[in-house]
Design an enzyme around this catalytic site. Structure first.
Site, mmCIF file in Angstrom:
data_model
loop_
_atom_site.group_PDB
_atom_site.id
_atom_site.type_symbol
_atom_site.label_atom_id
_atom_site.label_comp_id
_atom_site.label_asym_id
_atom_site.label_seq_id
_atom_site.Cartn_x
_atom_site.Cartn_y
_atom_site.Cartn_z
ATOM 1 N N HIS A 1 -4.174 3.228 8.063
ATOM 2 C CA HIS A 1 -3.158 2.619 8.807
ATOM 3 C C HIS A 1 -2.187 3.807 9.029
ATOM 4 O O HIS A 1 -2.169 4.792 8.478
ATOM 5 C CB HIS A 1 -2.347 1.836 7.895
ATOM 6 C CG HIS A 1 -2.907 0.449 7.839
ATOM 7 N ND1 HIS A 1 -2.848 -0.269 6.955
ATOM 8 C CD2 HIS A 1 -3.700 -0.248 8.737
ATOM 9 C CE1 HIS A 1 -3.512 -1.438 6.760
ATOM 10 N NE2 HIS A 1 -4.235 -1.390 8.035
ATOM 11 N N GLU B 1 0.730 -1.176 0.187
ATOM 12 C CA GLU B 1 0.123 -0.090 0.105
ATOM 13 C C GLU B 1 0.791 1.006 -0.170
ATOM 14 O O GLU B 1 2.135 1.199 0.030
ATOM 15 C CB GLU B 1 -0.823 0.087 1.199
ATOM 16 C CG GLU B 1 -0.227 -0.032 2.475
ATOM 17 C CD GLU B 1 -1.125 -0.242 3.733
ATOM 18 O OE1 GLU B 1 -2.174 -0.844 3.562
ATOM 19 O OE2 GLU B 1 -0.966 0.377 4.803
#
Length: 636
Positions: free
Chosen positions: A238, A207
């Site tokens: 996150h 990511e």
């Protein structure tokens, strides 16, 4: 509390410890599940206490537990404000595998406790996490030959389910977590799988954030990178899911992987077919296809190690381009005037936004590869990865800046020759590092000009780690500088309810509700410009969070349809379905709702949605659900 285990009969996926979440973990349930699955739990640790729990010993220190129980692994279940110290204790006790599931551990705690320095100086312990999914949802797994390395827990669960449906199964799943400085990075995790005798193929789930995917671009893998549709400068769920100066964005990472020969998929449900195709092609190339002693399901013996003999291709070196302009929420930014005031107070730095001259970039950030602070510098002041002249100079946390490094930075900045420029640079860097340490920053950027050998700050943007306040109550004075009035009220309300909500710019008309940051990013990516928002319920979608999420989404007048994308791991699909039905009845939304439920109890959940009598559309296939949401958004 920490729990310890050593292998009994080895489960098919070698389960790592229980799952993190935004809510307190049920240690009893996790321990009981692990025991039932075949993991040999040998005991636990609670500081200062000797007792018994679940028929197992509880000891007062990690050292005493290691001496008496001789564990192979520990799962660390302590609050974020205590987690770094607990990890340090486990490293000192030389526990072989340490899995940290806590999220929101303050960045500076990980650096201040010298966790990464300790790991570099020893060879006894491996840390996985923080922010690792840890314990995996059991019903998804089957024994097999596919290794999975993932930054995202929910996306790894989807990949597991996909490889199970494809008949491949899994050998080992490593959830490295989505933190800024993980204990085990993507490259290290892939190296583990490279030497794992049970692994024939690898699924890589990356990511946005850092250069890790670039560092492993030459590995023969099937890959997914989440965050194509990131909001520049925002934290996408996150802690480490953001792109900063000089870092590649998701598209650049995908290009690098594709150029190196990886099979890149758009959704984790595609991993099964993609990996099966790669394995079949390899089998055919070596003359071991079906009927020839090989095939996908019999990749042992002479064929199995072919994964490790595939030649690594040259790495893709194109530098990516991504902007980092707008403010985000899970890190705290302050105004430029406030930045200037901090510089004046800390080091009596000369600041003047009206000063003229060729501007240069100087700051302090985090080098994610080195897992340490770094100086960032460029002879041009463009604060984007379009600025290809950005260089990073890592340094040890808490140490004085090396004189030779300062001279290197001065040369790279193309400062005038002579001691005055270096002296002025050293003075400014000393002030920046002081702010970095004292205020627990993660990104400090200044625009500077040089005048007669003296440096003057003409622009500044400072970002601070909000977890220091949220988890530990530190830096309260910085919170007072936060301008709530300038932020979106819906985002503020979501934050109060432990929901991460970001209103996306653009013409999107599909409101998204997803459990898990990685899956939420990927959902927005897959909707290809149709999404109106990013929403992560925080890993556990309960009836209450579903209702709160619906309320927030429906306040956006652009929303014409809501797309609920849930993968049930420890969260049960039927429980989610009941929450959706309850929320729908209470709120009576005027827009249609498309629900895709996979994972644990998925059939029960889908049946509840279908039989509810409400205008809800139930799916198990992601592409079909996304297509329906897009269709409904156009018809509304």
């Amino acid at each position: 509390m920490s729990t310890f285990g050593s292998p009994g009969p080895l489960p098919s996926t070698r389960p790592t410890p229980p799952q993190r979440g935004s809510f307190p973990l049920d240690h009893d349930a996790n321990a009981k599940d692990s025991i039932a699955w075949g993991t040999r739990i040998v005991g636990g640790v609670t500081p200062g206490r000797t007792a018994e729990h679940l028929g197992l010993p509880v000891l007062p220190t990690v050292r005493s537990a290691v001496e008496q129980l001789k564990p192979d692994a520990t799962a660390i279940y302590v609050a974020a404000h205590q987690a770094a110290a607990a990890i340090e204790e486990a490293i000192e006790a030389e526990v072989p595998l340490i899995v940290a599931v806590a999220e929101h551990i303050p960045l500076h705690d990980m650096l201040r406790f010298k966790v990464h320095s300790m790991l570099k100086l020893q060879s006894k312990s491996r840390l996985v996490g923080p922010n690792s999914p840890g314990f995996q949802p059991l019903p998804c797994f089957t024994p097999g030959r596919v290794g999975i390395v993932a930054k995202s827990g929910t996306l790894s669960y989807e990949a597991v389910a996909s490889t199970t449906r494809a008949g491949l199964g899994q050998s080992l799943c490593i959830g490295v977590g989505g933190d800024i400085v993980p204990g085990t990075n993507l490259q290290e995790a892939l190296s583990v799988l490279e030497h794992d005798p049970d692994t024939d193929a690898i699924a890589l789930i990356g990511e946005i954030g850092g250069r890790g995917e670039f560092d492993v671009a030459d590995w023969p893998v099937a890959a997914l990178v989440a965050g194509i549709a990131e909001e520049p400068g925002r934290i996408m769920g996150h802690a480490g899911a953001f792109t900063t100066v000089g870092e590649p964005n998701a598209n650049a990472k995908i290009t690098a992987l594709e150029s190196a020969g990886a099979t890149v998929v758009g959704h984790p449900a595609e991993f099964g077919d993609a990996l099966k195709a790669r394995l079949e092609a390899r089998a055919a190339a070596s003359g071991l296809g079906p009927g020839g002693g090989g095939g996908v399901r019999s990749l042992g013996g002479t064929q199995r190690r072919q994964f490790h003999t595939v030649a690594h291709r040259p790495r893709h070196r194109e530098k990516p381009k991504s902007l980092f302009r707008q403010q985000q929420r899970r890190h705290l930014y302050i105004s430029e005037d406030q930045c200037m005031d901090l510089l004046r107070q800390t080091g009596k730095i000369n600041c003047d936004t009206a000063a003229s001259g060729a501007q240069k970039l100087l700051g302090i950030s985090i080098d994610r590869t080195a897992r340490s602070p770094c100086i960032i510098a460029s002879p041009t002041a463009e604060e984007t990865s379009l600025n290809e002249s950005v260089e990073r100079y890592p340094f040890d946390y808490g140490s004085d800046l090396d004189a030779l490094v300062i001279e290197q930075v001065a040369r790279h900045l193309q400062l005038s020759p002579g001691e005055s420029g270096v002296k002025s640079l050293r003075h400014l860097l000393k002030a920046l590092t002081a702010i970095f340490y004292d205020k627990e920053a993660f990104f400090l950027s200044t625009s500077i000009v040089e005048n007669s050998g003296e440096l003057m700050v003409v622009g500044a943007r400072f970002g601070f780690d909000d977890a220091a306040y949220r988890s530990c109550g530190r830096q309260a004075e910085l919170q007072q500088l936060r301008n709530i009035a300038a932020e979106d009220p819906c985002e503020i309300e979501a934050e109060k309810n432990c929901i991460v909500y970001i209103k996306l710019k653009g013409p999107g008309t599909i409101g998204t509700l997803v459990n898990g940051a990685g899956l939420a990013m990927n959902t927005v990516d897959a909707l290809a410009g149709h999404a109106a928002n990013f929403l992560d319920t925080g890993g556990k979608a309960t009836s209450q969070t579903v209702k709160q999420s619906f309320e927030i989404i429906l306040r956006d007048p652009r929303v014409r349809v809501i797309f609920v994308n849930i993968f049930g791991g420890l969260t049960l699909g039927d429980m989610i379905a009941r929450g959706i039905i309850m929320a729908f009845k209470e709120l009576s939304p005027s827009v249609p709702v498309v629900v895709r439920i996979r994972g644990t109890n998925e059939r029960k959940g889908q049946r509840l949605i279908s039989e509810s009598g409400l205008p809800l559309y139930a799916f198990d296939d992601f592409e079909a659900a996304a297509a329906k949401a897009i269709e409904l958004s156009k018809d509304a």
